[in-house]
Motif scaffolding. Sequence first.
Motif, PDB file in Angstrom:
ATOM      1  N   GLN A 820      35.575  35.130  51.865  1.00 47.34           N
ATOM      2  CA  GLN A 820      36.611  34.112  51.697  1.00 47.34           C
ATOM      3  C   GLN A 820      37.943  34.796  51.376  1.00 47.34           C
ATOM      4  O   GLN A 820      37.988  35.764  50.610  1.00 47.34           O
ATOM      5  CB  GLN A 820      36.252  33.164  50.552  1.00 47.34           C
ATOM      6  CG  GLN A 820      35.114  32.222  50.855  1.00 47.34           C
ATOM      7  CD  GLN A 820      35.581  30.985  51.592  1.00 47.34           C
ATOM      8  OE1 GLN A 820      36.750  30.836  51.894  1.00 47.34           O
ATOM      9  NE2 GLN A 820      34.647  30.098  51.891  1.00 47.34           N
ATOM     10  N   GLN A 821      39.025  34.292  51.970  1.00 43.88           N
ATOM     11  CA  GLN A 821      40.352  34.819  51.655  1.00 43.88           C
ATOM     12  C   GLN A 821      40.829  34.181  50.359  1.00 43.88           C
ATOM     13  O   GLN A 821      41.132  32.984  50.312  1.00 43.88           O
ATOM     14  CB  GLN A 821      41.327  34.529  52.796  1.00 43.88           C
ATOM     15  CG  GLN A 821      41.137  35.425  53.993  1.00 43.88           C
ATOM     16  CD  GLN A 821      42.256  35.258  55.015  1.00 43.88           C
ATOM     17  OE1 GLN A 821      43.273  34.625  54.736  1.00 43.88           O
ATOM     18  NE2 GLN A 821      42.062  35.808  56.191  1.00 43.88           N
ATOM     19  N   LEU A 822      40.903  34.979  49.298  1.00 44.33           N
ATOM     20  CA  LEU A 822      41.253  34.480  47.979  1.00 44.33           C
ATOM     21  C   LEU A 822      42.727  34.765  47.712  1.00 44.33           C
ATOM     22  O   LEU A 822      43.192  35.887  47.892  1.00 44.33           O
ATOM     23  CB  LEU A 822      40.364  35.133  46.924  1.00 44.33           C
ATOM     24  CG  LEU A 822      38.857  34.847  47.122  1.00 44.33           C
ATOM     25  CD1 LEU A 822      38.018  35.773  46.273  1.00 44.33           C
ATOM     26  CD2 LEU A 822      38.546  33.399  46.790  1.00 44.33           C
ATOM     27  N   SER A 823      43.445  33.744  47.277  1.00 44.45           N
ATOM     28  CA  SER A 823      44.892  33.854  47.070  1.00 44.45           C
ATOM     29  C   SER A 823      45.198  34.271  45.632  1.00 44.45           C
ATOM     30  O   SER A 823      44.312  34.338  44.769  1.00 44.45           O
ATOM     31  CB  SER A 823      45.556  32.515  47.371  1.00 44.45           C
ATOM     32  OG  SER A 823      45.157  31.550  46.407  1.00 44.45           O
ATOM     33  N   THR A 824      46.481  34.531  45.401  1.00 40.99           N
ATOM     34  CA  THR A 824      46.929  34.870  44.047  1.00 40.99           C
ATOM     35  C   THR A 824      46.617  33.747  43.069  1.00 40.99           C
ATOM     36  O   THR A 824      46.231  33.991  41.928  1.00 40.99           O
ATOM     37  CB  THR A 824      48.444  35.138  44.063  1.00 40.99           C
ATOM     38  OG1 THR A 824      48.717  36.197  44.980  1.00 40.99           O
ATOM     39  CG2 THR A 824      48.942  35.529  42.685  1.00 40.99           C
ATOM     40  N   TYR A 825      46.751  32.511  43.548  1.00 44.36           N
ATOM     41  CA  TYR A 825      46.468  31.357  42.689  1.00 44.36           C
ATOM     42  C   TYR A 825      44.999  31.346  42.252  1.00 44.36           C
ATOM     43  O   TYR A 825      44.680  30.993  41.111  1.00 44.36           O
ATOM     44  CB  TYR A 825      46.818  30.076  43.437  1.00 44.36           C
ATOM     45  CG  TYR A 825      46.911  28.858  42.541  1.00 44.36           C
ATOM     46  CD1 TYR A 825      48.001  28.680  41.696  1.00 44.36           C
ATOM     47  CD2 TYR A 825      45.909  27.899  42.537  1.00 44.36           C
ATOM     48  CE1 TYR A 825      48.099  27.565  40.881  1.00 44.36           C
ATOM     49  CE2 TYR A 825      45.994  26.783  41.706  1.00 44.36           C
ATOM     50  CZ  TYR A 825      47.087  26.635  40.884  1.00 44.36           C
ATOM     51  OH  TYR A 825      47.171  25.538  40.060  1.00 44.36           O
ATOM     52  N   HIS A 826      44.101  31.729  43.161  1.00 43.06           N
ATOM     53  CA  HIS A 826      42.682  31.807  42.818  1.00 43.06           C
ATOM     54  C   HIS A 826      42.435  32.879  41.751  1.00 43.06           C
ATOM     55  O   HIS A 826      41.662  32.667  40.807  1.00 43.06           O
ATOM     56  CB  HIS A 826      41.850  32.118  44.066  1.00 43.06           C
ATOM     57  CG  HIS A 826      41.853  31.029  45.082  1.00 43.06           C
ATOM     58  ND1 HIS A 826      41.956  31.260  46.428  1.00 43.06           N
ATOM     59  CD2 HIS A 826      41.799  29.676  44.954  1.00 43.06           C
ATOM     60  CE1 HIS A 826      41.952  30.116  47.086  1.00 43.06           C
ATOM     61  NE2 HIS A 826      41.855  29.139  46.213  1.00 43.06           N
ATOM     62  N   TYR A 827      43.104  34.042  41.916  1.00 41.12           N
ATOM     63  CA  TYR A 827      42.954  35.101  40.909  1.00 41.12           C
ATOM     64  C   TYR A 827      43.442  34.629  39.553  1.00 41.12           C
ATOM     65  O   TYR A 827      42.810  34.868  38.513  1.00 41.12           O
ATOM     66  CB  TYR A 827      43.727  36.348  41.341  1.00 41.12           C
ATOM     67  CG  TYR A 827      42.987  37.220  42.337  1.00 41.12           C
ATOM     68  CD1 TYR A 827      42.109  38.210  41.888  1.00 41.12           C
ATOM     69  CD2 TYR A 827      43.154  37.051  43.697  1.00 41.12           C
ATOM     70  CE1 TYR A 827      41.432  39.018  42.790  1.00 41.12           C
ATOM     71  CE2 TYR A 827      42.472  37.847  44.614  1.00 41.12           C
ATOM     72  CZ  TYR A 827      41.610  38.841  44.155  1.00 41.12           C
ATOM     73  OH  TYR A 827      40.924  39.624  45.040  1.00 41.12           O
ATOM     74  N   ASN A 828      44.580  33.935  39.548  1.00 37.90           N
ATOM     75  CA  ASN A 828      45.119  33.444  38.286  1.00 37.90           C
ATOM     76  C   ASN A 828      44.194  32.417  37.632  1.00 37.90           C
ATOM     77  O   ASN A 828      44.036  32.390  36.410  1.00 37.90           O
ATOM     78  CB  ASN A 828      46.500  32.827  38.508  1.00 37.90           C
ATOM     79  CG  ASN A 828      47.544  33.871  38.868  1.00 37.90           C
ATOM     80  OD1 ASN A 828      47.312  35.066  38.702  1.00 37.90           O
ATOM     81  ND2 ASN A 828      48.688  33.432  39.364  1.00 37.90           N
ATOM     82  N   THR A 829      43.603  31.555  38.460  1.00 37.24           N
ATOM     83  CA  THR A 829      42.671  30.552  37.924  1.00 37.24           C
ATOM     84  C   THR A 829      41.452  31.232  37.313  1.00 37.24           C
ATOM     85  O   THR A 829      40.953  30.816  36.250  1.00 37.24           O
ATOM     86  CB  THR A 829      42.234  29.580  39.039  1.00 37.24           C
ATOM     87  OG1 THR A 829      43.379  29.058  39.698  1.00 37.24           O
ATOM     88  CG2 THR A 829      41.427  28.431  38.464  1.00 37.24           C
ATOM     89  N   LEU A 830      40.943  32.274  37.987  1.00 34.43           N
ATOM     90  CA  LEU A 830      39.798  33.019  37.438  1.00 34.43           C
ATOM     91  C   LEU A 830      40.173  33.691  36.122  1.00 34.43           C
ATOM     92  O   LEU A 830      39.400  33.647  35.150  1.00 34.43           O
ATOM     93  CB  LEU A 830      39.333  34.067  38.450  1.00 34.43           C
ATOM     94  CG  LEU A 830      38.186  34.973  37.970  1.00 34.43           C
ATOM     95  CD1 LEU A 830      36.906  34.164  37.767  1.00 34.43           C
ATOM     96  CD2 LEU A 830      37.944  36.108  38.970  1.00 34.43           C
ATOM     97  N   LEU A 831      41.367  34.290  36.068  1.00 35.31           N
ATOM     98  CA  LEU A 831      41.798  34.945  34.824  1.00 35.31           C
ATOM     99  C   LEU A 831      41.923  33.933  33.694  1.00 35.31           C
ATOM    100  O   LEU A 831      41.614  34.243  32.534  1.00 35.31           O
ATOM    101  CB  LEU A 831      43.135  35.654  35.051  1.00 35.31           C
ATOM    102  CG  LEU A 831      43.080  36.909  35.942  1.00 35.31           C
ATOM    103  CD1 LEU A 831      44.480  37.387  36.277  1.00 35.31           C
ATOM    104  CD2 LEU A 831      42.274  38.016  35.264  1.00 35.31           C
ATOM    105  N   THR A 832      42.362  32.715  34.031  1.00 40.07           N
ATOM    106  CA  THR A 832      42.436  31.651  33.023  1.00 40.07           C
ATOM    107  C   THR A 832      41.053  31.338  32.477  1.00 40.07           C
ATOM    108  O   THR A 832      40.862  31.138  31.273  1.00 40.07           O
ATOM    109  CB  THR A 832      43.056  30.376  33.632  1.00 40.07           C
ATOM    110  OG1 THR A 832      44.341  30.681  34.144  1.00 40.07           O
ATOM    111  CG2 THR A 832      43.177  29.279  32.588  1.00 40.07           C
ATOM    112  N   CYS A 833      40.074  31.288  33.385  1.00 44.90           N
ATOM    113  CA  CYS A 833      38.705  30.976  32.986  1.00 44.90           C
ATOM    114  C   CYS A 833      38.098  32.096  32.131  1.00 44.90           C
ATOM    115  O   CYS A 833      37.332  31.845  31.202  1.00 44.90           O
ATOM    116  CB  CYS A 833      37.854  30.758  34.234  1.00 44.90           C
ATOM    117  SG  CYS A 833      36.182  30.195  33.898  1.00 44.90           S
ATOM    118  N   LEU A 834      38.457  33.348  32.465  1.00 46.39           N
ATOM    119  CA  LEU A 834      37.876  34.488  31.756  1.00 46.39           C
ATOM    120  C   LEU A 834      38.683  34.858  30.520  1.00 46.39           C
ATOM    121  O   LEU A 834      38.314  35.778  29.783  1.00 46.39           O
ATOM    122  CB  LEU A 834      37.812  35.709  32.679  1.00 46.39           C
ATOM    123  CG  LEU A 834      36.967  35.568  33.950  1.00 46.39           C
ATOM    124  CD1 LEU A 834      37.054  36.834  34.768  1.00 46.39           C
ATOM    125  CD2 LEU A 834      35.516  35.240  33.625  1.00 46.39           C
TER     126      LEU A 834
END
Length: 951
Positions: A820-834
Motif C-alpha cells: 500500500q502507498q502510505l502517505s505522510t498523513y498515515h505516518y503522522n496518524t501512526l505516530l499519534t497512535c504510538l
Amino acid sequence: MVHMRCQHLHSEVTQTQRLWRALLSTRQSCQTRQVTNLARSTKVSSFLNEIDSMEQQLYQKTMSKRRIPVRVSNSVNKQLSSPVIFSIHSHLQKNEVEQAWKLLDKSITAVTHIPYSTAHMLLQSLYNQVETNLPRLALNFGKLQHLYFTRLETLAGLVRQSNIPLWDKSEFCTVIEIYGRLDQLKRAESIFRNISHYCNSQPTTEHYNSLLSAYVSRFKFMDEVTRKRCLSRLKTLELEMSRKDLMDTNSYNMLLAAQVKSHNLKAAEKIFEKMKSPDRTTFHILLNAHLKNCKNNKDKEITNVWMEKMIQSGIVPNRKTFTYVMDGLAEQVICYARLKEFKDVKSTVQSVLNLNEVMLKLGHKSGTETTNTLLKCFTAANDLEQIEKIISILDLPQKSSGSGGCGNCGCGKKAPVVIEEPKKIKPKVRPDTYTFNMLIKYYLDNKHPNQAFEMYDTMVTLELDPDTVTYGYFIRYYADLGDVEESLKYYHVMQQKGIPSNNHIYNALLNCSLKYPQKANLITPHLRTMLANGTAILDTVSQNILLSRFQQDQDLDTSFERFIDLIDFNTNAPSTRTYNTILQSAGKFYKSAVTSLDDVIRSLDISNVEPDVYTFALSIRNATYQGDMIKTESIFKAMTDAGIRPNMFVFSHLIYGYASIGKMDKAQDILRGMSAAPYNRVPTAINYAPLIKGYAENEEFEKAYALFREMLDKNITADLVIYTILAGVFLNSGNEKRAIELLEGISKAGISTDAASLTVLAEAYGLEGNVAKIDSIYKTLKEKNLLDKKAITTLLKAYANSKNPEGAWKLWNDLKNQNQQLSTYHYNTLLTCLSPETKAWYPVTKLVYEELKQNSFANPDPYTYDLLIWGAYSVSDFDTIRRLWNDVEQNMPKLVRSYYAVMAALVDNRQLDLAKQAYNQYQKLPNPPNSSTVWVEMIETLAKNQDFISL
C-alpha cells in the motif's frame, strides 16, 4: 494487330486442345483398365496422368508452331497458360478454393501471367473468404489477415504483369473494398492511383466511392489522431471528385457518415446542404446522429425538424428507418440511465417499444440488427422483462432436459402424460457476436458472472468467435473488482489465442492500476507492452482516467502542479467529456481554496465543448465549494437559458452550497421548490442528504433527525449515504452506540456497506474501545478492496482512540506487506497512535521516522516533527530532540510545546546558539491558541533565564 492475331490463334489452339483431350481420354481409359488388371496401383495411374499432361502441352505448342509464323509463335506461347494455372483453374471450378490458393502460394515464382477467367475466380474466392472470416481476421495475432493481404498482393502483381488490364470496374471496386477490410488503406490508395495497370477504365464515381467507403468503414477502429488524418484525406478526395464532377449521393452519404462518426454534426449538416438529391440513407444517417446527441429541448426540436424533412421528401419508412431511429433512442436511454433520469429512461423505452410495434404492423420483420438495437435499449434501461423476451426469440440451442422423472430433478418418478395442442412456431432470430457481447456486458454489470459465462458458452456452441470486446468485458469486470490476477488471466488467454488487445482493455487495466495502486506492479508491465507493440495508445479516455483518478498529495502546491501537467498532457482542445472530467477532479482543489484554479479553467480552449447537464452540475458544485453562491446562481440561470433541465444532482449541489455557508432556510426552500413547476423534480435521498448533513455540521442534530423522519414519511427510500450521514450525526453528538446500532442494522437488513459507512463504523467502535470489531472491519475492507487512503487513516485513528498501539502496529505492517502507498498523513496518524504514555513504544516511533525518510512517496512535515519531538521529550530523550532539530530545515514544527521541548533539550546540552535560533523560529509562529498559554509562559521564562530576550 499482332496482339489481336495472338488472341485469335489462342482461340484456335484452345479448340484443338479440346479435341486432343477427347482422343487422349479414350487412350487413357484403355491404359487404366490394363494397369488396373495388372496391379491396380494408384501410383502408376498418377504417373500416366503426368505423362498425358506433358504430351498435351507438347502437342499444343507443336500445333501452334505449324500454323503460325515463328515471330508470332513466341507471343502465343506467352499467352498459353502453364500447367500450374490449369490446375489452379481446375480447383476453382470444383470450388476447391483453399487448394487453389495454396498451389498459387507455392508456385508463385513459376507463374508469369494469368488468364482473365482465373484472375476473376481468384478475386471472387478471396472476397468470399474475407467476408466469411471478417470477425476472425485479427485473431491469432492477425495471421489470417496477413495471409489474405499477401494473397491479394500476389494476385494484384500477376494482373499488373499482364499487358492487358484484366479487371473491370466492378472487380476493381472489389479490390479496393478488400484492402479496406484488411486495414490496408495506404495500399488501397496506392492501387487506386495506379488504376490503369489493373482496370480498363479511368477512375469513375464508383471507384472513388469504393475508396471513400474503405476509409469510412475503418473509422470505428481508429484513434482520435488517426481519425482526424483520415478526415483530412476524405476532404482531399471530395475536392478531387468535385473538380471532376464525380460526386453523387452515395459519395455525400459516406462523407456524412465520417463526420457523424467523428461527432461533428455541424460539419455533417454543411455536407447535407451541398447535396442535390438526398436519399433514404442520407436521412437515416442524420436522424440517427441527432437522436444520439439529443440532450435537451433544443436538440429535440432539431431532431423533429430532420424527421419532418424526411417525410416531406416522400421517403416511406422501412425496417432500416425504424432501426436507425430506435438505435438513436437507445443511445438516449444510455445517457438517461447514466444520469439516473429514470423517468426519462422509462418514457424513451416506451417510445422504442411503440416504434417496434408500428414496424411489425407494417409488415417489416425483426432481423438481427433490429433485435440488437432493442437489446441495446433494454440492457441500458435494466429492463429484465424485455431482455428475457428478446432472449426468447433468439435462435439458441435448446437446453437438455432430464430423462424420466417429473422434470429435471432426477427423482425417478414418471411424469404425467400431458397432451398438448401443437404450438405455432414463431420464426427465430439468429444472434451474432454483438448480441452475445451485449448480454455478457449486461450480466457482468449487474454482478451475475455465472449468467455471463453461460452466454459465453452458448456463443462458442454456435461457432461464434469471442473477440476483443468479449474478453474486454471480462477483463474490465475483474479489474473493477480489484481482482487483478483473474483479470490478467483473461488477458493472457487472449494472447494465447492471438486475439489482439485494444485501447478499451488498456484503459480498463490503467484505471485498475490507479484505483488499486498496491497491485499496479502486476499491471504496469502489460501496459508498457501494449504501448510498445502498438495495440494501444494514450488516447482521450486514458487522459480522462488519469484525471479522474488523480490523487492529491499532502503538499498542495506539488499536487496542483501535477494536476496542471495532466491537463496539458493533451495539446488538443478538450472534448465535453474531458472538460467535465477536469471539472470533476478540480473539485479537490476548489475545496482546498486554490485561488489560481479559476484562471487555469478559464484558459482552456473550450471550442470543442458543448455544455451538457454534467458541465453545469460540476461547475455549480465547484462554485459551492468556493462558497460563491452568486456565481452558482449565475451558472444555474445559464443552464436553464440553454434549455437544459436541471437534474437532482444540480439541486443537491445547490442545497449543499447554501447549507455549507449556514443559510439553512435557503437550502430548505430549494428542497421544497424543486418539485414545483417548471422543474418538476421529485426530491430523492440525494437531495435530502446535504441538508441533513448541513444541520448536523451546524450541530442542529434534532432538525437533522426530524428531516430524516420526514423523508421516510414521504416514502423516499433512504440509501446508504443517508444512513451513513445520520450515523455521523449520532457520532458527532457523542452517541456512538446509536451510530453503531444504525449501521449494523442496515447491514443485517441486506444493504451492502461501502468504504464510507465502514469507516464511520470503525470510528464508532474505536470510541467504544471495541478492538475486535475494528479488526473485523479492517478484514471486510480488505476483502472488498475498499482500503483507500481515508479508510486507512480512520482505522489507525480507531486504534488510537481505543488506546491499542498493538493493533495499529499490526495493521501498519500488514499494509506494507500489501504494498500500500502510505502517505505522510498515515505516518503522522501512526505516530499519534504510538505516542508513548510509557517508554514501551518509543523505540518504534524512531524506527517509523527512519522508514519515513527512506520512503519515496512521503516526507516528514511540520506535524511529523511535532509528534517526534514531543514524544522524545516525554521520555527525556534530549539527544534525539537535538538530532531532530538538525533534520527540520524547512519543515518547522507548528505546536508551541514542540519549541519548548527543543529549547529545553538544546539548553540542557549547552547549545545556546541553537536554542536561541529555536526561540527566534518560535516567535515567527502566528498567535498561539489559548490552550497553549502554559507553554508560552514556560518558553518566555526559559528565554529570559538564558538572556534570549533583549531588554
